[in-house]
Scaffold this motif. Structure first.
Motif, PDB file in Angstrom:
ATOM      1  N   GLY A   1       0.796  -1.225   0.000  1.00 50.79           N
ATOM      2  CA  GLY A   1       0.000   0.000   0.000  1.00 50.79           C
ATOM      3  C   GLY A   1       0.822   1.265   0.000  1.00 50.79           C
ATOM      4  O   GLY A   1       0.277   2.369  -0.036  1.00 50.79           O
ATOM      5  N   ASP A   2       2.144   1.128   0.028  1.00 49.91           N
ATOM      6  CA  ASP A   2       3.016   2.298   0.122  1.00 49.91           C
ATOM      7  C   ASP A   2       3.181   2.942  -1.243  1.00 49.91           C
ATOM      8  O   ASP A   2       3.253   2.264  -2.266  1.00 49.91           O
ATOM      9  CB  ASP A   2       4.381   1.873   0.677  1.00 49.91           C
ATOM     10  CG  ASP A   2       5.267   3.061   0.987  1.00 49.91           C
ATOM     11  OD1 ASP A   2       4.719   4.129   1.308  1.00 49.91           O
ATOM     12  OD2 ASP A   2       6.507   2.916   0.905  1.00 49.91           O
ATOM     13  N   LEU A   3       3.250   4.265  -1.247  1.00 50.33           N
ATOM     14  CA  LEU A   3       3.573   5.018  -2.460  1.00 50.33           C
ATOM     15  C   LEU A   3       4.868   5.772  -2.212  1.00 50.33           C
ATOM     16  O   LEU A   3       4.957   6.585  -1.294  1.00 50.33           O
ATOM     17  CB  LEU A   3       2.452   6.000  -2.818  1.00 50.33           C
ATOM     18  CG  LEU A   3       1.224   5.421  -3.509  1.00 50.33           C
ATOM     19  CD1 LEU A   3       0.183   6.508  -3.726  1.00 50.33           C
ATOM     20  CD2 LEU A   3       1.586   4.784  -4.848  1.00 50.33           C
ATOM     21  N   ARG A   4       5.848   5.502  -3.030  1.00 48.92           N
ATOM     22  CA  ARG A   4       7.143   6.146  -2.867  1.00 48.92           C
ATOM     23  C   ARG A   4       7.372   7.157  -3.983  1.00 48.92           C
ATOM     24  O   ARG A   4       7.081   6.892  -5.150  1.00 48.92           O
ATOM     25  CB  ARG A   4       8.262   5.109  -2.869  1.00 48.92           C
ATOM     26  CG  ARG A   4       8.103   4.060  -1.779  1.00 48.92           C
ATOM     27  CD  ARG A   4       9.352   3.252  -1.610  1.00 48.92           C
ATOM     28  NE  ARG A   4       9.201   2.293  -0.512  1.00 48.92           N
ATOM     29  CZ  ARG A   4      10.215   1.613  -0.002  1.00 48.92           C
ATOM     30  NH1 ARG A   4      11.429   1.790  -0.476  1.00 48.92           N
ATOM     31  NH2 ARG A   4      10.012   0.768   0.993  1.00 48.92           N
ATOM     32  N   GLU A   5       7.911   8.299  -3.614  1.00 46.93           N
ATOM     33  CA  GLU A   5       8.215   9.320  -4.607  1.00 46.93           C
ATOM     34  C   GLU A   5       9.373   8.852  -5.465  1.00 46.93           C
ATOM     35  O   GLU A   5      10.403   8.398  -4.960  1.00 46.93           O
ATOM     36  CB  GLU A   5       8.568  10.638  -3.912  1.00 46.93           C
ATOM     37  CG  GLU A   5       8.743  11.803  -4.878  1.00 46.93           C
ATOM     38  CD  GLU A   5       8.962  13.121  -4.153  1.00 46.93           C
ATOM     39  OE1 GLU A   5       9.426  14.077  -4.795  1.00 46.93           O
ATOM     40  OE2 GLU A   5       8.669  13.185  -2.945  1.00 46.93           O
ATOM     41  N   SER A   6       9.201   8.934  -6.776  1.00 43.39           N
ATOM     42  CA  SER A   6      10.224   8.450  -7.693  1.00 43.39           C
ATOM     43  C   SER A   6      11.160   9.578  -8.112  1.00 43.39           C
ATOM     44  O   SER A   6      10.761  10.739  -8.214  1.00 43.39           O
ATOM     45  CB  SER A   6       9.571   7.840  -8.936  1.00 43.39           C
ATOM     46  OG  SER A   6       8.741   6.755  -8.591  1.00 43.39           O
ATOM     47  N   GLU A   7      12.398   9.204  -8.343  1.00 43.21           N
ATOM     48  CA  GLU A   7      13.391  10.186  -8.782  1.00 43.21           C
ATOM     49  C   GLU A   7      13.041  10.664 -10.182  1.00 43.21           C
ATOM     50  O   GLU A   7      12.639   9.890 -11.049  1.00 43.21           O
ATOM     51  CB  GLU A   7      14.781   9.541  -8.766  1.00 43.21           C
ATOM     52  CG  GLU A   7      15.896  10.495  -9.176  1.00 43.21           C
ATOM     53  CD  GLU A   7      17.252   9.816  -9.228  1.00 43.21           C
ATOM     54  OE1 GLU A   7      18.242  10.515  -9.518  1.00 43.21           O
ATOM     55  OE2 GLU A   7      17.311   8.591  -8.988  1.00 43.21           O
ATOM     56  N   TRP A   8      13.183  11.959 -10.405  1.00 42.97           N
ATOM     57  CA  TRP A   8      12.895  12.533 -11.721  1.00 42.97           C
ATOM     58  C   TRP A   8      14.214  12.736 -12.462  1.00 42.97           C
ATOM     59  O   TRP A   8      15.062  13.520 -12.064  1.00 42.97           O
ATOM     60  CB  TRP A   8      12.158  13.859 -11.579  1.00 42.97           C
ATOM     61  CG  TRP A   8      11.763  14.460 -12.906  1.00 42.97           C
ATOM     62  CD1 TRP A   8      12.294  15.561 -13.502  1.00 42.97           C
ATOM     63  CD2 TRP A   8      10.764  13.967 -13.803  1.00 42.97           C
ATOM     64  NE1 TRP A   8      11.697  15.789 -14.722  1.00 42.97           N
ATOM     65  CE2 TRP A   8      10.744  14.825 -14.926  1.00 42.97           C
ATOM     66  CE3 TRP A   8       9.896  12.884 -13.767  1.00 42.97           C
ATOM     67  CZ2 TRP A   8       9.883  14.626 -15.994  1.00 42.97           C
ATOM     68  CZ3 TRP A   8       9.031  12.691 -14.842  1.00 42.97           C
ATOM     69  CH2 TRP A   8       9.032  13.559 -15.929  1.00 42.97           C
ATOM     70  N   THR A   9      14.408  11.974 -13.534  1.00 48.03           N
ATOM     71  CA  THR A   9      15.645  12.048 -14.293  1.00 48.03           C
ATOM     72  C   THR A   9      15.325  11.819 -15.764  1.00 48.03           C
ATOM     73  O   THR A   9      14.168  11.640 -16.138  1.00 48.03           O
ATOM     74  CB  THR A   9      16.649  11.007 -13.776  1.00 48.03           C
ATOM     75  OG1 THR A   9      17.884  11.163 -14.470  1.00 48.03           O
ATOM     76  CG2 THR A   9      16.129   9.591 -13.971  1.00 48.03           C
TER      77      THR A   9
END
Length: 688
Positions: A628-636
């Motif tokens: 159920g976790d949402l992790r912020e993804s790196e923007w590259t």
């Protein structure tokens, strides 16, 4: 904040809410039929009457009355009790009272509230009225004599589904709810009105007279008919799935589900694979597990890994893909892929293939660009969120791709890459809309990515995000909308070609020219199987669909309702599906089949229970550590350099009701397809 007294208890509530909402915050139950927190206020059933002071000396409808500072509310006074009894008596004047034969029996708001707030007799002995039933299509069964005119169905169709096809005609006792011109409902969310109906006027047509609620075993799990990951409840009796209902999840599907999610479940009992098969003398013949594994071992034994490949399908769970990935690694094969449609997605950058804004985050946006997608048929609940945001105002939508009725006004910008190029360069007028928005978003669909130049399209979309300020602190407006439930999980697992590995197109081409000799299809049915005639094909799945027809060995697997499994939805949220019933016959959970096969092939996997597979998944990718976790993804940077070709974008979904082996085996979905074709024919005036 306003202070008011409810049943002699003082409470402080936000300004602008209704008395009914304030009572709920105070823990006081208020009966209602017409009121629903996700629909506009109608105020026409009058069941929610309360006594309010200061005010007129008569009951007031709490659903339509705003709170006021210093207000005193009584919910159980003699006046209120008498008023509710009178309303209930009035509602039952014409109700047929046919509870023993009503499918709503046991789950009926009218039954419950008549018991709690009504009286045990009626002063009316006149003949009851009768209303002709309406034909709403193959999903919704009507018994309009039971209708109490709450208008929930009308408001849902108009406000949430965005189809103005339901309404009321006549007045008073002559009022009838139905379609203005008799026809089937055309919304992909139409059957939600069954859940909304507080009486038995609208019930499920495929489920009619099948079972009573107390006969059913209830299992909360996850839907796989699209990539939204709707939370659902599967009701079963014995080994049979009888119905699917929504489960409340504010972050994903709220309390709605699509019609395909609800009704494709009858396909789970048709065209099932329930025993292994081995092709002998040109024909598939039933075999034992040992015989099936031996046939695979004879083919794979001493074969170079470069001649073996695997393709995972759209409904495959993460555990199965993890096990198959490890097995292929043990065999020395880099040729694996989970992108059946050939979508050019970069598995190395998670932010490039998930819905970063999140589904609930759509409600915070103030501008939206759709690229190569029709969310209405690709992800109906995402489309409902977009419409919900549009209804609040201050929200502009632009679309690049096929023209479509999205149920909300939008600016059609163009058909394909030329418009996308102008947007990426910043020369298109819609760029100003995105730049001036505080929280803009772009949604890129598989119709733009599942093409030879999909990587270039992805790069152009990233340039739009960078150039128009879609990504900033605390906000990522770049989104990819998937159509396959297993796709994001496969990318997270790393079920993509390794070093010098072939993708789906390369595997099929290699199989056609003899370079690939063995192909393992894990639930892969949406590929061109004509390329596999020269190869030895192992098919593992739950339905006798396209993949099974071309197989040399068939290994019967479990459907999504028959296993404990992990899926990752389009926004990158890890969710667990739970087994509701056991697989039929000799079918087994997919990862256990692969684990058993690895023993026979001499490439034994390092785990032998579900917990072990999930530990392996967490080691492979940390996103699987927390459900159920949402992790912020790196923007590259991601995507391919270059300009896309001039071919216009197309939608990946030709028929909303039939997109996978389960829905293609469903009689209900076949009826919906036929009904929709008829409606389209009547609308266009054509013969086909």
């Amino acid at each position: 904040m306003a202070k008011l007294t409810i049943d002699d208890v003082e409470i402080e509530v936000p300004d602008g809410i209704t008395v009914l909402q304030a009572c709920e915050m105070a823990g006081v139950e208020i009966p209602r039929f017409c009121y629903h927190e996700r629909l506009s206020v109608a105020g026409n059933c009058r069941m929610c009457l309360v006594e309010v002071a200061p005010g007129p000396p008569k009951p007031a409808a709490s659903c339509a009355l705003p709170v006021g500072d210093g207000m005193t509310v009584k919910t159980n006074s003699p006046m209120v009790k008498k008023a509710r009894e009178g309303v209930m008596e009035f509602l039952l004047i014409n109700h047929p009272l046919d509870c023993p034969i009503c499918d709503q029996g046991g789950e009926c708001d009218l039954q419950d509230q008549a018991m709690a707030y009504g009286v045990g007799n009626s002063r009316y002995d006149e003949n009851k009225r009768a209303v002709r039933d309406k034909e709403l299509g193959p999903l919704v069964k009507t018994e309009m004599t039971r209708c109490i005119h709450c208008t929930r169905c009308i408001r849902f169709a108009t406000e949430v589904a965005g189809i103005e096809e339901l309404g009321a005609t006549g007045r008073g006792e002559s009022m009838e709810v139905g379609t203005y011109v008799e026809k089937a409902l055309t919304s992909e969310l139409s059957a939600n009105i069954i859940d909304l109906c507080p009486v038995g006027a609208l019930t499920s047509k495929p489920y009619a007279f099948t079972a009573r609620p107390w006969e059913l075993t209830r299992t909360e799990t996850i839907d796989v008919m699209d990539a939204v990951g709707s939370n659902i409840r599967v009701d079963s009796r014995g080994s049979e799935i009888l119905r699917v209902l929504p489960v409340l999840n504010e972050d994903i599907n709220e309390e709605w589900i699509s019609d395909k999610t609800r009704y494709a479940c009858d396909g789970l009992k048709r065209q099932r694979l329930d025993t292994p098969y081995v092709r002998r003398e040109g024909a598939l013949q039933a075999a034992s597990w040992d015989e099936a594994f031996a046939a695979i071992a004879d083919n794979v034994k001493d074969k170079d890994g470069s001649k073996i490949a695997a393709i995972a399908g759209d409904l495959v769970d993460c555990e199965a893909m993890m096990a198959l990935s490890d097995l292929m690694d043990g065999l020395g094969s880099p040729h694996i892929d989970c992108r059946q449609d050939g979508a050019k997605l970069d598995a190395a950058v998670r932010g490039s293939y998930i819905f970063n804004t999140t589904i609930a985050g759509i409600e915070e946006a103030d501008a939206c660009l759709l690229v190569g997608t029709n969310p209405r048929i690709e992800a109906a609940l995402v489309n409902a969120r977009i419409r919900k945001r549009w209804l609040r105002g201050g929200f502009t939508v632009g679309a690049v791709g096929p023209r479509a009725d999205l149920t909300y006004p939008h600016e059609y910008l163009g058909a394909g890459p030329q418009t996308l190029k102008e947007l990426a360069e910043g020369s298109h007028a819609f760029c100003d809309v995105l730049r001036n928005a505080e929280k803009p978003l772009v949604i890129v669909g598989q119709g733009a990515l599942a093409r030879a130049d999909g990587g270039k399209v992805l790069s152009a979309a990233r340039k739009i995000a960078d150039g128009c300020g879609l990504v900033s602190d605390g906000w990522n407006g770049f989104n990819v909308l998937h159509t396959a439930a297993g796709r994001v999980g496969g990318l997270d697992i790393g079920f993509v070609p390794g070093v010098d590995g072939l993708d789906v197109a390369g595997i099929l081409e290699g199989a056609a020219n003899g370079e690939i000799e063995t192909v393992y299809l894990l639930g892969a049915d949406e590929i061109d199987t004509s390329h596999l005639e020269k190869a030895f094909v192992i098919y593992q799945g739950h339905h006798g669909d396209a993949g099974a027809h071309c197989a040399d060995v068939i290994l019967p697997g479990a459907a999504y309702t028959e296993k404990n499994a992990t899926y990752v939805n389009t926004e990158g949220r890890v969710q667990r599906a739970w087994r509701a019933v056991f697989p039929p016959g000799d079918a087994r959970e997919d990862w256990t089949i692969i684990r058993a096969l690895s023993d026979v092939l001499g490439k034994t996997l390092r785990y032998d229970d579900l917990a072990g597979v999930r530990r392996r998944m967490a080691l492979q990718n940390a996103v699987f550590e927390i459900v159920g976790d949402l992790r912020e993804s790196e923007w590259t940077k991601f995507g391919e350099m270059g300009v896309p070709n001039g071919d216009v974008f197309d939608t990946p979904v030709a028929n909303f009701y039939m997109t996978d082996p389960i829905s293609r085996a469903s009689e209900t979905m076949a009826a919906c397809t036929k009904s929709m074709a008829k409606t389209t024919q009547e609308k266009t005036g054509t013969d086909g």
